[in-house]
Design a protein around this motif. Structure first.
Motif, PDB file in Angstrom:
ATOM      1  N   GLN A   1       0.818  -1.203   0.000  1.00 46.07           N
ATOM      2  CA  GLN A   1       0.000   0.000   0.000  1.00 46.07           C
ATOM      3  C   GLN A   1       0.850   1.250   0.000  1.00 46.07           C
TER       4      GLN A   1
ATOM      5  N   LYS B   1      -8.239  13.437   0.220  1.00 47.95           N
ATOM      6  CA  LYS B   1      -8.557  12.133   0.803  1.00 47.95           C
ATOM      7  C   LYS B   1     -10.033  11.843   0.539  1.00 47.95           C
TER       8      LYS B   1
ATOM      9  N   PRO C   1     -13.538   4.576  -0.917  1.00 49.41           N
ATOM     10  CA  PRO C   1     -12.662   4.306  -2.067  1.00 49.41           C
ATOM     11  C   PRO C   1     -13.424   4.350  -3.392  1.00 49.41           C
TER      12      PRO C   1
ATOM     13  N   ARG D   1      -5.139  -1.229  -1.187  1.00 48.70           N
ATOM     14  CA  ARG D   1      -5.256   0.176  -1.591  1.00 48.70           C
ATOM     15  C   ARG D   1      -4.243   0.554  -2.670  1.00 48.70           C
ATOM     16  N   GLU D   2      -4.632   1.422  -3.520  1.00 45.75           N
ATOM     17  CA  GLU D   2      -3.744   1.993  -4.551  1.00 45.75           C
ATOM     18  C   GLU D   2      -2.868   0.913  -5.189  1.00 45.75           C
TER      19      GLU D   2
ATOM     20  N   HIS E   1      -8.179   0.455  -6.575  1.00 41.93           N
ATOM     21  CA  HIS E   1      -8.969   1.122  -5.551  1.00 41.93           C
ATOM     22  C   HIS E   1      -8.166   2.309  -5.061  1.00 41.93           C
ATOM     23  N   ILE E   2      -8.711   3.521  -5.196  1.00 48.79           N
ATOM     24  CA  ILE E   2      -7.946   4.661  -4.695  1.00 48.79           C
ATOM     25  C   ILE E   2      -8.644   5.262  -3.483  1.00 48.79           C
ATOM     26  N   TYR E   3      -7.847   5.726  -2.568  1.00 51.00           N
ATOM     27  CA  TYR E   3      -8.345   6.351  -1.342  1.00 51.00           C
ATOM     28  C   TYR E   3      -8.021   7.845  -1.323  1.00 51.00           C
TER      29      TYR E   3
END
Ligand code: GTP
Ligand code: MG
Ligand code: ZN
Ligand code: ZN
Ligand code: ZN
Length: 508
Positions: free
Chosen positions: A299, A350, A354, A392-393, A423-425
């Protein structure tokens, strides 16, 4: 007449799994149709009735629904069908991992859990295998200890190489490599090869050698001690007979039963340490913590790469600006305009939930900042996405298969493969800033003063650049240590991704 025996078998909820020292948990893996479900059915009977003649006079039990065809003495085909269950579909293949529990108060063993799994080598293709394997791995992550990981194999199997290799790779990508100590082998259908593994041995040895010679260099033992051979057709025979089908050849089945029962006990002794050796149960929880560390590392790699990008952009733009300041024949007016430090910055937002975005070339948007090409993920395929546990990412995280916009592994929104999605946060946007020092303009009285100020500005830019380079150095070293950690602990398919990031950074 044999029936599904509900009393002795129950499917545990994860909360209910409390493991004591005398429990034995065995994970069964293997190609579809190798006989995992049948083994579980036969196993409980072998432990109960060690000799065929006792089993013959008793009622054999059948824990998992089964259906098969036998030929009676008059060469007529008879279908034996016992039980029905959602987890075994029409063709009697297992759909999901499931634990079968046998409370056993004998020979120091209290509870034996045999974990049945869907077979690998699904005729519906590798994608289905990925899905099955992912389910198996997530199923076992809830179990504290695994005493043995049992690979079921058939003798003389030419397809072995691909499927077995694939299983081991996926397994070791998730479990720590010490799990390889808990691997045992069980050969089914071995009556025709006189209870020998046959040709499979050669293929198996070659694969094990290959695994040992490649990261993470897992040494998987294969020998008389941890390989067991049996044939469960005598169990099928008894089921058939007890369901009113006349079958001949009784003597064959007597030997088959007695041998198989002996092998089952030998296996249990090997696993529980009542023989000469003892397997230390693999602590899945420990493995999970190594995995957690790996997940965190993975991540971090995208933000690190983003950060590295930013630093790189800044170094470049400082260099370019310096060159423009050093150009001869700049008039004071030009100098005045250029007496600033350029800074490339990012706006980071931010996200509360997601988003599934597509990172394919055709789906990203390119824009320029200070002559530098930047891209952003404009193709938001699922916003917000409620899927949990997605890395994530990380482009192509396998959990994304389950995102609701995916159908048959393809995105219904942008029609790219799931593996180009991420998946981006947070979202980032690059922009250019200029820092001016106060009072500079009033100090420029003549060309000499302007040159003096320019020199100072260049010096401050140089030191800024040195700081950037230091930071970059730290990032590269960190990435290298991360990669090293992953390499030591996992044969991760993810390794390639991290390696790619590092190569990309080093390239630049
Ligand atoms: N002769 C013989 N037949 C067996 C043996 N083990 C399994 N079978 C038969 O092989 C077929 C497949 O067995 P299953 O137990 O359903 O195989 P599985 O590994 O659970 O298959 P999946 O659930 O699809 O992964 C069934 O018809 C069994 O009756 C064996 O040792 N000898
Ligand atoms: Mg099965
Ligand atoms: Zn989604
Ligand atoms: Zn998409
Ligand atoms: Zn796309």
């Amino acid at each position: 007449m044999a029936n599904i025996d509900e009393g002795d078998r129950f499917t545990e909820t994860f909360e209910a799994i409390t493991v004591s020292d005398t429990d034995v948990n065995i994970l069964l893996l293997g190609e579809t149709g190798v006989g995992k479900s049948t083994f579980i059915n036969a196993f409980v009977n072998y432990l109960e009735f060690e000799k065929f003649d006792i089993a013959e006079k008793s009622e054999v039990r059948c824990l998992i629904p089964t259906k098969f065809v036998v030929m009676n003495e008059d060469f007529e085909e008879k279908v034996i069908e016992i039980g029905k269950d959602d987890n075994e579909n029409n063709t009697m293949t297992t759909r999901q991992a499931r634990t079968n529990v046998f409370p056993k108060n004998r020979k120091g063993i209290h509870t034996i859990r045999l974990i049945d799994t869907p077979g690998i080598g699904d005729p519906r293709g590798i994608d289905r295998d990925d899905e099955n394997m992912e389910n198996i791995l997530s199923y076992i992550s809830h179990i504290e200890n695994i005493h043995a990981i049992c690979f079921l194999l058939k003798p003389n199997n030419v397809r072995l190489t691909v499927i077995f290799h694939y299983c081991i790779r996926r397994l070791l990508s998730r479990l720590e490599k010490s799990a390889s100590k808990n691997i045992i082998f069980l050969f089914t259908n071995t009556r025709i090869t006189f209870y020998q593994p046959g040709e499979t041995i050669t293929a198996l040895k070659a694969i094990l050698k290959d695994i040992k010679n490649n990261p993470p260099f897992a040494d998987i033992k294969f020998g008389k001690d941890n390989a067991f051979s049996l044939d469960n057709e005598s169990f099928r025979y008894l089921l058939a007979v007890q369901n009113g089908v006349e079958l001949g050849d009784r003597q064959n089945f007597v030997e088959s039963w007695n041998r198989s029962a002996e092998e089952c006990w030998r296996m249990l002794y090997y696993v529980t340490g009542q023989g000469n050796s003892k397997l230390t149960p693999h602590k899945v929880k420990d493995t999970i913590s190594v995995n957690e560390a790996s997940r965190i590392i993975l991540q971090l790699s995208q933000p690190l790469a983003d950060n590295a990008d930013l630093i790189n952009d800044n170094i470049k733009s400082l260099e370019r600006h310096k060159q423009s300041l050093l150009r001869d024949k700049l008039c004071i007016a030009d100098l005045e305009k250029n007496l600033y430090v350029p800074v490339i910055n990012i706006r980071c937002k931010k996200l509360s939930q997601p988003i599934t975005v597509c990172t394919a070339k055709s789906c990203i948007e390119i824009y320029t900042v200070n002559d530098l090409k930047k891209y952003r993920y404009n193709q938001k395929c699922h916003d917000p996405c409620y899927l949990q546990n997605v890395l994530r990412e990380h482009v192509g995280s396998p959990e994304l298969i389950n995102c609701s916009v995916m159908s048959n592994h393809k995105c219904k929104i942008c029609s790219c493969h799931y593996s180009s999605h991420m998946h981006i946060y947070y979202t980032i946007e690059t922009y250019e800033d200029q820092i001016y020092s106060e009072g500079v303009k009033t100090q420029i009285k003549d060309r000499e003063a302007a040159m003096d100020i320019t020199k100072k500005l260049i010096a401050s830019m140089e030191s800024r650049k040195a700081n950037y380079e230091n930071e970059m150095d730290t990032i590269i070293k960190t990435m290298a240590r991360f990669a090293h950690f992953l390499q030591r602990n996992l044969i991760a398919p993810y390794n390639d991704a991290v390696k790619a990031y590092i190569e990309y950074l080093l390239d630049r």
